[in-house]
Design an enzyme around this catalytic site. Structure first.
Site, PDB file in Angstrom:
ATOM      1  N   HIS A 755      39.506  -1.819 -13.055  1.00 19.37           N
ATOM      2  CA  HIS A 755      40.804  -1.984 -12.401  1.00 19.37           C
ATOM      3  C   HIS A 755      41.854  -1.118 -13.055  1.00 19.37           C
ATOM      4  O   HIS A 755      41.733  -0.728 -14.215  1.00 19.37           O
ATOM      5  CB  HIS A 755      41.250  -3.457 -12.437  1.00 19.37           C
ATOM      6  CG  HIS A 755      41.752  -3.912 -13.792  1.00 19.37           C
ATOM      7  ND1 HIS A 755      43.043  -3.721 -14.190  1.00 19.37           N
ATOM      8  CD2 HIS A 755      41.109  -4.534 -14.808  1.00 19.37           C
ATOM      9  CE1 HIS A 755      43.189  -4.215 -15.415  1.00 19.37           C
ATOM     10  NE2 HIS A 755      42.028  -4.707 -15.816  1.00 19.37           N
ATOM     11  N   CYS A 756      42.868  -0.779 -12.267  1.00 18.72           N
ATOM     12  CA  CYS A 756      44.079  -0.177 -12.838  1.00 18.72           C
ATOM     13  C   CYS A 756      45.203  -1.055 -12.318  1.00 18.72           C
ATOM     14  O   CYS A 756      45.174  -2.252 -12.554  1.00 18.72           O
ATOM     15  CB  CYS A 756      44.213   1.292 -12.450  1.00 18.72           C
ATOM     16  SG  CYS A 756      43.850   1.628 -10.723  1.00 18.72           S
ATOM     17  N   SER A 757      46.174  -0.498 -11.588  1.00 14.22           N
ATOM     18  CA  SER A 757      47.214  -1.356 -11.031  1.00 14.22           C
ATOM     19  C   SER A 757      46.847  -1.748  -9.603  1.00 14.22           C
ATOM     20  O   SER A 757      46.687  -2.911  -9.286  1.00 14.22           O
ATOM     21  CB  SER A 757      48.547  -0.637 -11.086  1.00 14.22           C
ATOM     22  OG  SER A 757      49.562  -1.503 -10.710  1.00 14.22           O
ATOM     23  N   THR A 763      41.120   3.894 -10.876  1.00 14.15           N
ATOM     24  CA  THR A 763      39.842   3.195 -10.754  1.00 14.15           C
ATOM     25  C   THR A 763      38.832   4.062 -10.020  1.00 14.15           C
ATOM     26  O   THR A 763      37.694   4.238 -10.458  1.00 14.15           O
ATOM     27  CB  THR A 763      40.068   1.867 -10.006  1.00 14.15           C
ATOM     28  OG1 THR A 763      40.973   1.082 -10.774  1.00 14.15           O
ATOM     29  CG2 THR A 763      38.782   1.109  -9.803  1.00 14.15           C
TER      30      THR A 763
END
Ligand SMILES: *[C@@H]1O[C@H](CO)[C@@H](O)[C@H](O)[C@H]1NC(C)=O
Ligand SMILES: *[C@@H]1O[C@H](CO)[C@@H](O)[C@H](O)[C@H]1NC(C)=O
Ligand SMILES: *[C@@H]1O[C@H](CO)[C@@H](O)[C@H](O)[C@H]1NC(C)=O
Ligand SMILES: *[C@@H]1O[C@H](CO)[C@@H](O)[C@H](O)[C@H]1NC(C)=O
Ligand SMILES: *[C@@H]1O[C@H](CO)[C@@H](O)[C@H](O)[C@H]1NC(C)=O
Ligand SMILES: *[C@@H]1O[C@H](CO)[C@@H](O)[C@H](O)[C@H]1NC(C)=O
Ligand SMILES: *[C@@H]1O[C@H](CO)[C@@H](O)[C@H](O)[C@H]1NC(C)=O
Ligand SMILES: *[C@@H]1O[C@H](CO)[C@@H](O)[C@H](O)[C@H]1NC(C)=O
Ligand SMILES: *[C@@H]1O[C@H](CO)[C@@H](O)[C@H](O)[C@H]1NC(C)=O
Ligand SMILES: *[C@@H]1O[C@H](CO)[C@@H](O)[C@H](O)[C@H]1NC(C)=O
Ligand SMILES: *[C@@H]1O[C@H](CO)[C@@H](O)[C@H](O)[C@H]1NC(C)=O
Ligand SMILES: *[C@@H]1O[C@H](CO)[C@@H](O)[C@H](O)[C@H]1NC(C)=O
Length: 838
Positions: A755-757, A763
């Protein structure tokens, strides 16, 4: 005697004659008329009637009528038993005398006093009206008997009809209903003789409107509302609304804006922001307007502009902004509100985090004081006029961290190292930067109040040591202390050093062994789950990149635009369900129904099976990775359920919790050794290793009901800006190598969770990089375009920017360059760090 006799005879005949004559006369004197009465009266005539007297010669009677009063007296004769006398004055008394004549002989007379009828009143008009009364006035008609006039007034309308009498020439009729029509009739009576009547219709005044108020207000409009006047029924009114902006002198009605409506509310638009308007509202009915109600209210000011931080210390932040360009902004006051966000070190603030404070100022700047160091604050600023506030402008800013105090610096290892100890600073801190002599490195935030050793020093030297607190991109250096290294070796230090050296070596041997076992155990790949149509041979890849880089990345731009053109209109029903809308960090990044990762539904909780996560295909496995968004405060529990249900042992985090003042991801793992509980799941931070570009954390997930645990390792890459790309490919390739080694060795458990934001840009790039490098290793060919296309069928926007797409190619290219130089570089998992927690 004779003479007497003769004279007697003469007197006798005279008396006889007289007697005879009298007797004859007497016999013919008529009787007076009977029952003399008035038959009719008008304003100019009177008709009298009577009954003929008893007698035999009635057919020869002549009646004489004589009158006097106003004007010249008159007389009339008639043989009829009635007479019309005209040419009289209105409203006047006349005295009549009537007698009978027969052959010149008159009877005694009968008299009567009769008046003519008065004229009707003149100039009947309304003199005044209120909500419950009407005053009428008129002019007295001519007539000599006007002092005897009596005026009668009769009316009907709403309610019971009524009547009144007066000898005045005006009358007040009260007890009426407001806003209603009344019909009046007015006439004059003179001793019972009435004139003809005058009529008029007059309405009472409506009551005033009540509860006049502002129902809704913006910076350019006001909605006024009111309650209809109190009245007898529920009639319809016309409301007249006028308004004028402050600073206007109302000289004539042209300065006032007027509008009418039958509604009990009106919205006035295109008003000036932050200005006072004076309104009047009048109800009108039957052409009569009520009293006015007035209200002076202000429109909301516009928002303040250009709110920014001007300066900060570790206990204060100075904010500055610009007044909105409103006509009366000089009359504004400003409000500043702030509330502390959280910092990783938890609640040090005795007032509690959620408590907000508000201050007023007349200036366009404000220094907020007495703040906690190293804490993110949420500021709101708004303008206000006449107790009407504009909408707020928000800003997230952090105070500077506080510096630490170095409490000790003890020489170890015979002077080749020192052990540093420093206090944990007040407020938030992310990491510490150590500078000892010329050496410099970072320590994670758990290192304060621990003993941290520094190697590579020379005995019997003085080294200045500074420890800088790092928080939100801000640095607070401590006071410098001088560390002196000793002359001779110290046994304790040596033992620590050796132990530290042995641990990585042991790990390495373990990794290599596992890797060997795995490669023996697993059969050769059976072919791809999907095939890349435009795969590029490894030896052609460098040319491919160079070709696409020409004319400022024209080739890449074309490829990327082609990717963006292909939209996959696949259903996102679950993600769009109302109960799930708060679970999506971004409204435009939603998983497709077919590829989303469902959670186990919790009974009777709609949407409990939803999390914004998608399966990602790999080389062999159609569900090789899970791509998801950075958890939100309300989805941290769901996130850990995802980890547990998928039995994922690997988390890859590619964002920081806060970037450029924006929250990008909830801090979902514990801040320290104290475990956190989410539903049935307890998360414990077992250990953490901070490196230059990434941090590796070991966590344990425990299911409290099932009494089972799951070890989870989190790889947190910290230097990849959102939407952007890292400045260099090498740290990314190193990170991917460490991750890949771990994944190859962790054969149990479910797919790794990346995950990222938003869970698409960084990602997507990392997942693509890992898959493509493995494709390269195995097939000596690589297909970035078709793989990104494939990813986007499973989750929208994967590899979110062209720059990330280009960066992906640069990483592959660099990987090819590295592997041609060092073909089988299966290096150590982590570089040996200079610093280690003791
Ligand atoms: C006239 O008046 C007398 C009493 O004054 C009354 O008895 C009589 O009926 C009246 N006659 C007529 C014709 O009205
Ligand atoms: C009598 O009344 C009529 C109508 O009301 C009016 O036209 C006339 O002038 C009046 N006569 C006098 C003498 O006032
Ligand atoms: C009656 O009226 C005539 C004119 O109409 C007048 O000449 C006469 O004097 C009047 N008689 C009396 C007794 O008033
Ligand atoms: C007398 O009066 C009656 C009605 O009142 C009328 O019909 C008649 O013509 C009158 N006679 C004369 C001579 O005026
Ligand atoms: C009036 O009187 C004379 C005599 O005195 C008589 O001849 C005559 O008929 C009378 N006229 C009437 C109308 O009675
Ligand atoms: C009529 O009026 C005169 C004068 O105003 C008065 O002397 C007389 O008594 C009155 N007659 C009646 C019957 O009222
Ligand atoms: C008339 O207006 C007054 C004042 O506005 C109010 O007190 C009164 O109740 C009203 N009367 C009626 C009949 O509505
Ligand atoms: C006049 O008013 C009174 C009460 O005020 C009432 O009894 C009477 O009937 C009214 N008359 C008319 C003609 O309305
Ligand atoms: C008014 O009329 C009545 C009879 O209707 C009468 O008795 C009274 O005297 C009159 N008033 C005057 C001032 O003439
Ligand atoms: C107030 O105005 C806003 C914006 O025009 C609107 O969205 C809102 O529904 C209004 N509220 C009421 C109570 O009319
Ligand atoms: C600030 O605090 C007050 C009460 O202390 C509360 O009513 C208000 O909603 C808070 N505002 C924000 C934005 O949290
Ligand atoms: C702002 O100015 C007004 C009037 O000049 C004054 O009454 C008020 O106290 C001032 N407010 C502050 C916070 O200084």
């Amino acid at each position: 005697m004779k003479r007497t006799r003769g004279s007697l005879e003469a007197w006798g005949s005279l008396v006889l004659l007289a007697l005879c004559s009298w007797t004859g006369s007497w016999a013919t004197v008529p009787k007076p008329v009977r029952n003399l009465s008035v038959k009719d009266q008008t304003n100019s005539s009177i008709t009298l009637g009577w009954t003929e007297p008893d007698g035999t010669a009635s057919q020869h009677y002549l009646y004489r009528i004589q009158w006097e009063g106003t004007g010249t007296p008159g007389n009339k004769s008639t043989d009829n038993t009635s007479v019309l006398v005209d040419g009289l004055q209105p409203g006047s008394w006349y005295q009549f005398a009537v007698w009978v004549e027969l052959n010149g002989t008159r009877s005694s007379q009968e008299t009567c006093n009769v008046s003519t009828a008065p004229n009707r009143v003149m100039d009947l008009h309304k003199e005044a009206q209120t909500n419950s009364s009407i005053t009428l006035g008129w002019t007295e008609p001519d007539g000599t008997a006007s002092q005897h006039y009596l005026y009668r007034i009769q009316w009907e309308g709403t309610g019971t009809p009524g009547n009144k009498s007066t000898d005045n020439t005006s009358v007040l009729v009260d007890g009426l209903q407001p806003g209603s029509w009344y019909q009046f009739a007015v006439w004059v009576e003179l001793n019972g003789t009435r004139s003809s009547q005058e009529t008029c219709n007059v309405s009472t005044v409506p009551n005033v409107v009540t509860s006049l108020r502002i129902q809704n207000r913006t910076n350019s409009s006001l909605t006024l509302s009111w309650t209809a006047p109190v009245g007898p029924d529920h009639p319809s009114y016309t409301y007249w609304v006028s308004w004028v902006i402050e600073g206007t002198m109302v000289i004539n009605t042209q300065d006032t804006r007027v509008s009418n409506t039958s509604d009990t509310r009106i919205t006035l638009e295109q008003l000036e922001a932050g200005s006072l308007y004076t309104f009047t509202v009048q109800a009108e009915r039957n052409g009569v307007s009520s009293d006015i109600r007035t209200l002076t209210e202000a429109t909301a000011p516009n928002r303040v502009m250009d709110l920014h931080k001007e300066a900060q210390t570790n206990s204060s932040i100075t904010l500055r902004w610009k007044s909105p360009t409103d006509p009366h902004s000089q009359a504004y006051t400003y409000w500043v509100q702030w509330a502390a966000g959280e910092h990783p070190q938890g609640d040090h603030d005795p007032r509690g985090h959620q408590a907000n404070q508000t201050r007023e100022t007349n200036h366009t700047y404000y220094e907020v004081q007495a703040l906690e160091p190293g804490t993110l604050y949420n500021f709101s600023v708004w303008a206000e006029r006449s107790n009407v506030a504009s909408s707020a402008q928000g800003l997230l800013e952090s105070t500077a961290p506080s510096p630490v105090t170095i409490t000790s610096c003890i020489s170890i290892s015979g002077g080749h190292g020192v052990v540093l100890n420093w206090s944990c600073p007040r407020g938030g801190y992310e990491a510490f930067e150590l500078q000892v002599g010329g050496q410099q490195d970072s320590q994670n935030r758990l290192s304060c109040e621990k003993r941290v050793s520094v190697w590579g020093l020379w005995p019997a030297q003085s080294y200045p040591a500074i420890i800088t607190t790092i928080w939100d991109g801000m640095r607070a250096p401590s006071a410098s202390v001088t560390c002196r290294t000793e002359n001779s070796g110290a046994i304790v230090g040596a033992i620590v050093g050796v132990t530290l050296f042995l641990i990585p070596v042991g790990l390495l041997i373990f990794f290599l062994k596992k890797r060997h076992e795995k490669s023996q155990r697993e059969p050769a790949p059976r072919g791809l789950v999907f095939s890349f149509s435009e795969d590029i041979l490894a030896e052609d890849f460098a040319d491919h990149v160079r070709k696409n880089e020409k004319d400022s990345n024209f080739g890449f731009e074309e490829e990327y635009q082609q990717l963006a053109l292909e939209t996959y209109s696949q259903s996102q029903t679950v993600a769009l369900a109302p109960e799930n809308s708060a679970k999506n960090r971004y409204r435009n990044v939603l998983p497709y129904d077919w590829s989303r990762v469902p959670l186990k539904a919790i009974q009777e909780e709609p949407g409990s099976d939803y999390i914004n996560a998608s399966f990602m295909p790999g080389l062999e496995n159609p569900q090789e990775f899970i791509a998801t968004q950075g958890p939100l405060p309300q989805t941290v529990g769901d996130f850990w359920r995802l980890v547990w249900e998928q039995q994922s042992r690997t988390l890859v985090m590619l964002t920081n919790c806060v970037e450029s003042g924006q929250v990008k991801c909830e801090h979902y793992w514990p801040l320290d050794a104290k475990p956190c509980t989410h539903g049935h799941l307890q998360v414990t931070l077992e250990g953490e290793e901070v490196l230059e570009d990434w941090t590796v954390r070991d966590l344990t997930l425990q299911h409290m009901q099932e009494q089972k645990t799951l070890p989870v390792r989190q790889f947190h890459y910290m230097t990849w800006p959102d939407h952007g790309v890292p400045h260099s490919t090498d740290p990314m390739l190193a990170f991917r190598k460490v991750l890949r080694q771990w994944l190859d060795q962790t054969t149990e458990g479910g797919p790794p969770i990346v995950h990222c934001s938003a869970g698409v840009g960084r990602t997507g790039t990392l997942i693509a990089l890992d898959i493509l490098l493995r494709q390269l290793d195995r097939d000596q060919r690589v297909g970035p375009f078709s793989y990104v296309q494939k990813m986007r069928e499973s989750r929208p926007l994967m590899v979110q920017t062209e720059a990330q797409y280009v960066f992906l190619h640069h990483c592959i290219l660099r990987f090819l360059q590295q592997s041609s130089r060092v073909p089988t570089d299966n290096g150590v998992a982590y570089e040996n760090p200079l610093y280690e927690n003791v």
